[in-house]
Design an enzyme around this catalytic site. Structure first.
Site, PDB file in Angstrom:
ATOM      1  N   SER A 170       0.618  -1.192   0.135  1.00  0.00           N
ATOM      2  CA  SER A 170       0.058  -0.052  -0.045  1.00  0.00           C
ATOM      3  C   SER A 170       1.067   1.246   0.078  1.00  0.00           C
ATOM      4  CB  SER A 170      -0.739  -0.146   1.297  1.00  0.00           C
ATOM      5  OG  SER A 170      -1.408   1.162   1.630  1.00  0.00           O
ATOM      6  N   TYR A 185      -1.426  -0.143  10.948  1.00  0.00           N
ATOM      7  CA  TYR A 185      -1.619  -0.757   9.544  1.00  0.00           C
ATOM      8  C   TYR A 185      -0.474  -0.568   8.695  1.00  0.00           C
ATOM      9  CZ  TYR A 185      -3.297  -1.149   4.903  1.00  0.00           C
ATOM     10  OH  TYR A 185      -3.211  -1.397   3.160  1.00  0.00           O
ATOM     11  N   LYS A 201       2.436  -3.331   6.972  1.00  0.00           N
ATOM     12  CA  LYS A 201       2.731  -3.267   5.488  1.00  0.00           C
ATOM     13  C   LYS A 201       4.030  -3.130   5.132  1.00  0.00           C
ATOM     14  CE  LYS A 201      -1.374  -3.946   3.618  1.00  0.00           C
ATOM     15  NZ  LYS A 201      -1.683  -5.460   2.776  1.00  0.00           N
TER      16      LYS A 201
END
Ligand code: WQD
Length: 383
Positions: free
Chosen positions: A128, A152, A156
């Site tokens: 991402s 989050y 990643k």
């Protein structure tokens, strides 16, 4: 053509990618624990797959369940993996970091161990743009500094490093080939309107929220009615009540004092159909490139769009009005983010082709055909 194991393959981007893989002639086994999707998605996918529907199968399992995954690899012998499965809500990751560390990082370690055991050496990973943190400059190119600004994003970033370095075979075994795809802002739906994004609970992202805030052309709100908004699971009934109580009578536009044409923040919104095509191009690249190694590539359009421009595009496509209020910036938001796209074009021979009208038209078709997403009651005839 190859047999591909797709984790999270009945999720938003996964489901669109599986159909694109079938179109390309690949066969697919989906592994998904349905923690953030519905069995019904697979039925919709089969309808769209047509005569290729026998080239895809579904196994309900948690990627972190090593025994189950080992069993599936032994039975299916996949030659490649596309790894979508994981938790993806920034806000939730701040409240439940350990859930994100387990779902995203522990599961990826299990996946690598099982892939190594079964000599499966081709991997495309769903990363991402969040790994760029708050950009120092735009457009963001793959050599820009990386940082995590929420749990989050941290997962990643760690997964990228784990795939890049933690898989020693990637260094020792030149036949391991890994592509890390950094998505910008995925929006839209399949042009048929048969599959799309089904947000559960209060949407974090802009466009699912726009969908819930829309007023029908007659001006009255469609939210809160039996067919309004997107279906919410019983577990999210509270948030649905919030809609019914009008606590989401309008879209909150986070920030109107950014240094942008209309003061609202800029993002690179990319059609989920273009993202699916990007995964097919990425898989084909590693299939055909011995000694590929490991590389991160942006999947974006290279164009920036403000929040108010997105709202206007949606209103144009739908004829609905989206009431909004300009409020304070959301903590952690950047003012402007969009992708550098040269590497994707040079390395994958891929670029996004769909524009905002395409994205909003497909979103509107999905929402009008399935106003409660995958929880929209089936027409009596279809039962
Ligand atoms: C977009 C713009 C908001 C909601 C995140 C993740 C990223 C990726 C996409 C998974 C921003 C504004 C939003 C609202 C608003 N996810 N906005 N009102 O934050 O760019 O990226 O989702 O891979 O990794 O970081 O997406 O859709 O939340 O916000 O004004 O109700 O819309 O401020 O400018 P974001 P978003």
């Amino acid at each position: 053509m190859v047999h591909v194991l797709v984790t999270g393959g009945v999720g938003f981007i996964g489901s669109h990618t599986v159909l694109a893989l079938l179109e390309e002639g690949h066969s697919v086994v989906i592994v998904d624990d349905l923690s953030n999707s519905f069995p019904r998605v697979f039925e919709h996918m089969k309808k769209l797959a047509g005569d290729k529907k026998d080239k895809m199968k579904f196994e309900q399992a948690d990627v972190g369940d090593k025994e189950a995954l080992d069993r599936i690899f032994a039975a299916e012998k996949p030659e490649a993996v596309i790894h979508f499965a994981g938790s993806k809500a920034v806000g939730e990751s701040i409240e439940l970091p350990l859930k994100y560390y387990r779902n995203n990082m522990v599961a990826s370690i299990v996946l690598l161990e099982v892939m190594q055991k079964h000599n499966c050496k081709l991997l495309v990973f769903s990363s991402s743009a969040t790994v760029y943190g708050i950009p120092e400059r735009v457009p963001l190119t793959e050599d820009c500094p990386l940082s995590a600004i929420n749990p989050y994003g941290r997962t990643k970033l760690f997964q990228e490093d784990m795939f890049r370095w933690g898989w020693d075979v990637a260094v020792a075994d030149k036949d391991v080939r890994i592509l890390l795809l950094r998505y910008f802002n995925p929006v839209g739906a399949h042009p048929s309107g048969e599959i799309g994004e089904h947000p559960v609970g209060i949407p974090n992202n802009l466009m699912p929220y726009v969908m819930q805030a829309r007023h029908s052309p007659s001006g009255c709100s469609t939210r809160g009615r039996s067919t309004g908004g997107f279906g919410l699971r019983a577990s999210a009934a509270a948030s649905w009540a919030a809609v019914a109580l009008g606590q989401r009578e309008f879209l909150r536009v986070f920030g109107s004092d950014y240094d942008t044409p209309d003061g609202t923040a800029i993002r690179d919104y990319i059609s989920v159909m273009d993202l699916a095509a990007g995964h097919v191009a990425a898989l084909n690249k590693i299939i055909n490139t011995p000694g590929f190694g490991c590389q991160a590539v942006n999947l974006g359009t290279g164009k920036g769009t403000t929040v108010l421009e997105m709202v206007a595009s949606f209103e144009k496509a739908s004829g609905a009005k989206v009431p909004y209020k300009l409020v304070d910036r959301r903590p952690g938001d950047a003012g402007a983010v969009w992708a550098g796209t040269d590497l994707a074009e040079e390395m994958l021979g891929w670029k996004a082709t769909r524009n905002l009208d395409d994205m909003c038209a497909s979103l509107w078709k999905w929402a009008t055909q399935y106003p409660q997403g995958y929880e929209t009651p089936e027409p009596a005839a279809a039962k």
